[in-house]
Design an enzyme around this catalytic site. Structure first.
Site, PDB file in Angstrom:
ATOM      1  N   ARG A 147     -17.515  -3.671  17.601  1.00 28.48           N
ATOM      2  CA  ARG A 147     -16.779  -4.888  17.269  1.00 28.48           C
ATOM      3  C   ARG A 147     -15.378  -4.914  17.894  1.00 28.48           C
ATOM      4  NH1 ARG A 147     -17.473  -4.433  12.173  1.00 28.48           N
ATOM      5  NH2 ARG A 147     -19.547  -5.349  12.455  1.00 28.48           N
ATOM      6  N   CYS A 191     -19.289   1.663   8.402  1.00 29.40           N
ATOM      7  CA  CYS A 191     -18.550   0.965   9.458  1.00 29.40           C
ATOM      8  C   CYS A 191     -17.315   1.806   9.720  1.00 29.40           C
ATOM      9  CB  CYS A 191     -18.154  -0.439   8.988  1.00 29.40           C
ATOM     10  SG  CYS A 191     -17.026  -1.266  10.116  1.00 29.40           S
ATOM     11  N   CYS A 244       0.655   0.151  10.161  1.00 29.07           N
ATOM     12  CA  CYS A 244       0.217  -0.872   9.212  1.00 29.07           C
ATOM     13  C   CYS A 244       1.305  -1.726   8.570  1.00 29.07           C
ATOM     14  CB  CYS A 244      -0.610  -0.236   8.103  1.00 29.07           C
ATOM     15  SG  CYS A 244      -1.426  -1.474   7.080  1.00 29.07           S
ATOM     16  N   CYS A 266     -16.246  -9.422   5.452  1.00 25.25           N
ATOM     17  CA  CYS A 266     -15.622  -8.131   5.112  1.00 25.25           C
ATOM     18  C   CYS A 266     -14.449  -8.385   4.179  1.00 25.25           C
ATOM     19  CB  CYS A 266     -15.133  -7.443   6.377  1.00 25.25           C
ATOM     20  SG  CYS A 266     -16.373  -7.400   7.659  1.00 25.25           S
ATOM     21  N   CYS A 313     -19.369  -6.498   3.671  1.00 22.22           N
ATOM     22  CA  CYS A 313     -18.753  -5.201   3.953  1.00 22.22           C
ATOM     23  C   CYS A 313     -17.454  -5.182   3.164  1.00 22.22           C
ATOM     24  CB  CYS A 313     -18.481  -5.088   5.451  1.00 22.22           C
ATOM     25  SG  CYS A 313     -17.550  -3.626   5.937  1.00 22.22           S
ATOM     26  N   CYS A 327       0.485   4.809   6.901  1.00 25.61           N
ATOM     27  CA  CYS A 327      -0.115   4.589   8.227  1.00 25.61           C
ATOM     28  C   CYS A 327       0.899   3.899   9.127  1.00 25.61           C
ATOM     29  CB  CYS A 327      -1.383   3.757   8.091  1.00 25.61           C
ATOM     30  SG  CYS A 327      -2.490   4.394   6.815  1.00 25.61           S
ATOM     31  N   CYS A 364       0.837  -1.196   0.000  1.00 30.34           N
ATOM     32  CA  CYS A 364       0.000   0.000   0.000  1.00 30.34           C
ATOM     33  C   CYS A 364       0.879   1.255   0.000  1.00 30.34           C
ATOM     34  CB  CYS A 364      -0.907   0.021   1.229  1.00 30.34           C
ATOM     35  SG  CYS A 364      -1.999   1.451   1.225  1.00 30.34           S
TER      36      CYS A 364
HETATM   37  N1  SAM Z   1      -6.639   0.270   3.314  1.00 29.73           N
HETATM   38  C1  SAM Z   1      -7.962   0.363   3.889  1.00 29.73           C
HETATM   39  C2  SAM Z   1      -8.023   1.597   4.784  1.00 29.73           C
HETATM   40  O1  SAM Z   1      -6.971   1.992   5.286  1.00 29.73           O
HETATM   41  O2  SAM Z   1      -9.121   2.105   5.009  1.00 29.73           O
HETATM   42  C3  SAM Z   1      -8.162  -0.919   4.655  1.00 29.73           C
HETATM   43  C4  SAM Z   1      -8.315  -0.780   5.996  1.00 29.73           C
HETATM   44  S1  SAM Z   1      -8.019  -2.109   7.028  1.00 29.73           S
HETATM   45  C5  SAM Z   1      -9.587  -2.414   7.674  1.00 29.73           C
HETATM   46  C6  SAM Z   1      -7.113  -1.275   8.117  1.00 29.73           C
HETATM   47  C7  SAM Z   1      -7.724  -0.878   9.393  1.00 29.73           C
HETATM   48  O3  SAM Z   1      -7.371  -1.888  10.328  1.00 29.73           O
HETATM   49  C8  SAM Z   1      -7.113   0.422   9.803  1.00 29.73           C
HETATM   50  O4  SAM Z   1      -8.022   1.497   9.526  1.00 29.73           O
HETATM   51  C9  SAM Z   1      -6.889   0.207  11.274  1.00 29.73           C
HETATM   52  O5  SAM Z   1      -8.008   0.729  11.986  1.00 29.73           O
HETATM   53  C10 SAM Z   1      -6.815  -1.299  11.479  1.00 29.73           C
HETATM   54  N2  SAM Z   1      -5.420  -1.733  11.603  1.00 29.73           N
HETATM   55  C11 SAM Z   1      -4.529  -1.917  10.599  1.00 29.73           C
HETATM   56  N3  SAM Z   1      -3.339  -2.286  11.104  1.00 29.73           N
HETATM   57  C12 SAM Z   1      -3.499  -2.359  12.460  1.00 29.73           C
HETATM   58  C13 SAM Z   1      -2.633  -2.675  13.542  1.00 29.73           C
HETATM   59  N4  SAM Z   1      -1.343  -3.002  13.348  1.00 29.73           N
HETATM   60  N5  SAM Z   1      -3.133  -2.656  14.796  1.00 29.73           N
HETATM   61  C14 SAM Z   1      -4.437  -2.332  15.002  1.00 29.73           C
HETATM   62  N6  SAM Z   1      -5.305  -1.999  14.019  1.00 29.73           N
HETATM   63  C15 SAM Z   1      -4.836  -2.010  12.764  1.00 29.73           C
HETATM   64 FE1  SF4 Z   2      -2.758   1.196   3.426  1.00 27.65          FE
HETATM   65 FE2  SF4 Z   2      -2.639  -0.062   5.750  1.00 27.65          FE
HETATM   66 FE3  SF4 Z   2      -3.095   2.534   5.698  1.00 27.65          FE
HETATM   67 FE4  SF4 Z   2      -5.004   0.878   4.814  1.00 27.65          FE
HETATM   68  S1  SF4 Z   2      -4.240   1.019   6.894  1.00 27.65           S
HETATM   69  S2  SF4 Z   2      -4.315   2.761   3.830  1.00 27.65           S
HETATM   70  S3  SF4 Z   2      -3.710  -0.777   3.923  1.00 27.65           S
HETATM   71  S4  SF4 Z   2      -1.219   1.501   5.000  1.00 27.65           S
END
Ligand code: SAM
Ligand code: SF4
Length: 316
Positions: free
Chosen positions: A259, A187, A58, A95, A127, A55, A51
Site C-alpha cells: 500500500r 498489516c 509523529c 482502517c 482494519c 515516535c 499519544c
Molecule cells: N499508534 C498506533 C501505532 O503507532 O501503531 C497507530 C499507528 S498509525 C497507523 C501510525 C503509523 O503511520 C506509524 O506506524 C507510521 O508508520 C505512520 N506514520 C505516522 N506518522 C507519519 C509521518 N509523519 N510520516 C510517515 N508515516 C507516518
Molecule cells: Fe503514538 Fe504516533 Fe507513535 Fe502511534 S506513531 S505510537 S500515535 S506517537
C-alpha cells in the site's frame, strides 16, 4: 513464497539495473494479482493526538509541539458516515486508527469494538491500529469482526532505537505475534525517508519476508516531515529509492497487498504509475491520513482514469 530470504539477496535485488528490477517485480506481481487492480482503503483517525509515545516522526505524540492537539474519541455515527463516504468512492477496507501506546480494557475499547462491528456490517474489510495488544484483546477484536490489525515495524531494529525510545522492536514483534496467533491478518510496513540507510530499509523488508505467513498487507510510508517533530527538517527521500523498495518488497512478499500510504500526496502520477507497475496495489483515499494531508479523491479519480486502473471491488 519464501521465508528464508537473506539480506545479501535483498541487496542484490535492490542493486539490479532499474528496468531489470521493476520488470522482475512486475512479472511476480501478475502471478498473484491482476495488473492495474488497486485496493482502495480509507484511514479514519478515531482517537487523535495526545499519544504518550515519542515516535520522532509523529504529529500525534504529546512529546512534541505540533499542530495536532489531543481530541476526544470520534462518535460512532461520524465514523460510520466517513466509512460510507469512502465506500461510495470504492473503498473495500476501512482502517480505524487511535493514537494509543496500547489498548486498555474499558469503555473506550468497548466503543472501538462496537465501531468495528458496525463498519464490518457495511461488508468491507475492517482494519485497526491501536498500538500494543494482549491476546484476549486481539480475540475480542476478532469476535467483533476485525479483518486485519496494523502494527508497523517502521524500519530496521537498529534504526528503530534512534526513532522511538518508549518501546522496543521486540514489543512490536510481540504484538504482531499476538495478532497472528488470533487468526487476524497482519498489516505491517514502515517508513522511508527518516534518515535511515538503504540497508535499514532492506532489513525491514527482510524481517517482513521472514514472518510466516507474510503480512497480508504492507503499508509503505514516505516520511511526512511534520513541523514540531524532531524529523521536521528531514529532506525528502529520492523517488527512485522508494520505487526500488516497492519493487524489492513485491519480489520478496509476492502475495501481500503493498500500500502506497503516507507521502503519496508528493508523488506525481508518473511515480505512482511506476510504483503500481513495480507491484504496489493499494492506496488510501481521503483528504487526510490520520493527521497528515493526502491526495484529494478527485485527483485520485483522475489518475484511475488516466492510467486505466480498476478499483478492487471484491473484498478478500
Ligand atoms: N499508534 C498506533 C501505532 O503507532 O501503531 C497507530 C499507528 S498509525 C497507523 C501510525 C503509523 O503511520 C506509524 O506506524 C507510521 O508508520 C505512520 N506514520 C505516522 N506518522 C507519519 C509521518 N509523519 N510520516 C510517515 N508515516 C507516518
Ligand atoms: Fe503514538 Fe504516533 Fe507513535 Fe502511534 S506513531 S505510537 S500515535 S506517537
Amino acid at each position: 513464497m519464501r521465508y528464508d530470504w537473506t539480506i545479501t539477496e535483498l541487496r542484490a535485488l535492490y542493486d539490479l539495473p532499474l528496468f531489470a528490477l521493476i520488470s522482475k517485480a512486475h512479472h511476480l506481481h501478475v502471478q498473484f494479482h491482476t495488473s492495474g487492480y488497486i485496493q482502495v482503503c480509507n484511514l479514519i483517525s478515531i482517537k487523535t493526538g495526545g499519544c504518550p509515545e515519542d515516535c520522532k516522526y509523529c504529529a500525534q505524540s504529546s512529546r512534541y509541539q505540533t499542530a495536532v492537539a489531543a481530541q476526544p474519541m470520534m462518535q460512532r455515527p461520524q465514523v460510520l458516515q466517513l466509512a460510507k463516504e469512502a465506500i461510495a468512492r470504492g473503498a473495500t477496507r476501512i482502517c480505524l486508527g487511535a493514537a494509543w501506546r496500547s489498548v486498555r480494557d474499558g469503555k473506550q475499547f468497548d466503543e472501538v469494538l462496537a465501531m468495528i462491528k458496525a463498519v464490518a456490517e457495511l461488508d468491507v474489510e475492517v482494519c485497526c491500529t491501536l498500538g500494543m495488544l494482549t491476546e484476549p484483546q486481539a480475540e475480542r477484536l476478532k469476535s467483533a469482526g476485525l479483518y486485519a490489525y496494523n502494527h508497523n515495524l517502521d524500519s530496521s531494529e537498529q534504526f528503530y532505537k534512534t526513532i522511538i525510545t518508549t518501546r522496543t522492536y521486540q514489543d512490536r514483534l510481540r504484538t504482531l505475534d499476538v495478532v497472528g496467533k488470533t487468526g487476524l491478518k497482519v498489516c505491517c510496513g514502515g517508513i522511508v525517508g527518516m534518515g535511515e540507510t538503504v540497508e535499514d530499509r532492506l532489513q525491514l523488508l527482510l524481517t517482513l519476508a521472514t514472518l510466516k505467513p507474510h503480512p497480508e498487507s504492507v503499508p509503505i510510508n514516505q516520511l511526512s516531515a511534520v513541523a514540531g517533530t524532531p524529523l521536521e527538517g528531514q529532506s525528502a527521500v529520492s523517488a527512485w529509492d522508494v520505487l526500488r523498495i516497492i519493487a524489492v518488497a513485491r519480489c520478496v512478499l509476492p502475495k501481500s497487498m503493498i500500500r502506497l500510504s503516507c507521502g503519496r500526496i508528493a508523488m506525481s502520477y508518473e511515480q505512482q504509475a511506476l510504483s503500481f507497475f513495480a507491484g504496489a496495489n493499494s492506496i488510501f483515499i481521503g483528504e487526510k491520513l490520520l493527521t497528515v494531508a493526502n491526495t484529494s479523491p478527485d485527483h485520485d479519480e483522475a489518475m484511475f482514469q488516466l492510467l486505466g486502473l480498476t478499483k478492487n471491488d471484491s473484498i478478500s
